[in-house]
Design an enzyme around this catalytic site. Structure first.
Site, PDB file in Angstrom:
ATOM      1  CB  SER A  58      39.353  46.180  43.321  1.00 13.03           C
ATOM      2  OG  SER A  58      39.530  47.042  42.214  1.00 13.03           O
ATOM      3  CG  ASP A 348      31.534  47.780  40.313  1.00 13.85           C
ATOM      4  OD1 ASP A 348      32.230  47.990  39.290  1.00 13.85           O
ATOM      5  OD2 ASP A 348      32.022  47.383  41.391  1.00 13.85           O
ATOM      6  CG  HIS A 351      35.516  46.351  40.105  1.00 14.63           C
ATOM      7  ND1 HIS A 351      34.858  47.246  40.943  1.00 14.63           N
ATOM      8  CD2 HIS A 351      36.826  46.395  40.441  1.00 14.63           C
ATOM      9  CE1 HIS A 351      35.729  47.800  41.763  1.00 14.63           C
ATOM     10  NE2 HIS A 351      36.935  47.311  41.474  1.00 14.63           N
TER      11      HIS A 351
END
Length: 381
Positions: A58, A348, A351
């Site tokens: 991610s 968040d 990240h």
């Protein structure tokens, strides 16, 4: 939505658990403090950027999860730069986006995006949640490499047939192969309540998978590799909110020492792998980039960079100290988010924000954290 005003190998196993953190702390204490508004872009005269092939999770997924599985990544993700959800887990651009911009190439298209895709500048195989183990599970590293093999064969066929949207043999030979993976292997291991020692014992297997992937790409003609190590896992608001902490496991900046020490051991092994491969593949360029030190410095000296609450998520739920609740994550009903333009390192809880990513990218481009010290635009053709 609520707007917040401010928001196993013996050498590895015998490593002194606290030596890595101590070394980092010492480096931070003796380093020269950075200005509060560091340079966030580097002028580049790259006229022929390389095709970029990215493998990862991610941290570098530019929309693969959304394209491949239809998973919704809602606003406020993407609010800062794209002004819409872009499939990235950030308010804006990722580190890889800034690196692409630094060599005058467009953002990488996810491999699984079938809607109007053009792959003439490379392709992104990274997918949210990816790890190296277990193998043959979507979208583990070896699956991403298998996708690359299929893509390469089909791309060459299409170019031979006259397509302008893909890459021929030369594009693959001169391409830059980026690898940014391993965080989820460590994170998932801790999440399964494995002990620190048990997590460390898994590191050689993780490194071996990265070796296999580089060897496979090399066998396919790849000669240019750009390898990121993993960041300070123990400084993520998500980990800090979920883990039952004890005072002797927190470092001076409030991060989990055990998590960061495991990341440090992984990074040490990854550096050793890059050195080994560099000696084996004399005709290859293999650059190892110390993302950990860059990110840890950003957290430890957050105020010098203009950031506040370095261990608190901008978008999440629960307020201080971490604003992270696994039941109410960013973009889902009930989330809270800081004002646009607020200076948070964490977007968040897992990240980084675009503001933080911009600084990390600028430090990568400086070559101060690269071994060997090769500039990113060195790979321009």
């Amino acid at each position: 939505m609520v707007i917040m005003d401010s928001l196993l190998c013996p050498p590895l196993c015998s490593f002194n658990r606290f030596s890595f953190s101590s070394a980092i702390h010492l480096l931070l204490l003796i380093s020269t403090f950075m200005s509060s508004s560091p340079k966030t872009s580097v002028l580049c005269k790259c006229k022929n950027p390389p095709a970029i092939f990215n493998f990862g999770d991610s941290n570098s997924d530019t929309g693969g999860l959304v394209a491949g599985l239809g998973y919704s990544i809602n606003l406020p993700n993407g609010r800062t730069f794209f002004r819409r959800s872009s499939g990235r887990l950030s308010d804006g651009r990722l580190i890889i986006d800034f690196l692409c911009q630094s060599v005058n190439t467009t953002f990488l298209t996810p491999y699984l995006d079938s809607m109007g895709s053009i792959f003439s500048n490379g392709v992104n195989f990274a997918i949210v949640g990816s790890s190296t183990l277990p193998k043959y599970v979507p979208f583990s590293l070896n699956i991403q490499v298998m996708q690359f093999l299929h893509f390469k064969g089909r791309s060459v066929q299409l170019v031979t047939a006259g397509s302008m949207h893909f890459l021929g043999d030369e594009g693959f030979r001169n391409g830059l192969y980026m690898i940014d993976i391993g965080q989820n292997d460590l994170s998932d291991s801790f999440a399964k309540n494995l002990s620190y020692v048990q997590v460390v014992k898994k590191i050689p297997s993780i490194i071996l998978e990265i070796r296999y992937s580089i060897e496979e790409i090399y066998a396919q003609g790849g000669r240019r590799f750009w390898v990121h190590n993993t960041g300070p896992l123990g400084c993520l608001p998500q980990k800090l909110s979920l883990v039952q902490k004890v005072s002797d496991d927190l470092d001076p900046y409030g991060c989990l020492s055990s998590y960061n020490d495991a990341a440090g051991l992984f990074n040490e092994a990854l550096l050793h792998l890059c050195e080994e491969l560099r000696s084996e593949y004399k005709d290859a360029t293999i650059v190892y980039v110390d993302i950990y030190t860059i990110k840890y410095d950003l957290i430890a000296n957050s105020s010098n960079y203009g950031f506040s609450s370095p261990l608190m998520a901008c978008c999440g739920f629960g307020g201080p100290p971490y604003n992270y609740d696994i039941r109410v994550t960013c973009g889902h009903p009930g989330y809270q988010v800081c004002n646009e333009g607020s200076k948070y390192i964490s977007w968040d809880g897992i990240h980084y924000s675009e503001a933080a990513n911009s600084i990390v990218a600028s430090k990568i481009l400086s070559t101060d954290y690269s071994t060997p010290r090769i500039a990113f635009d060195y790979f321009c053709n």
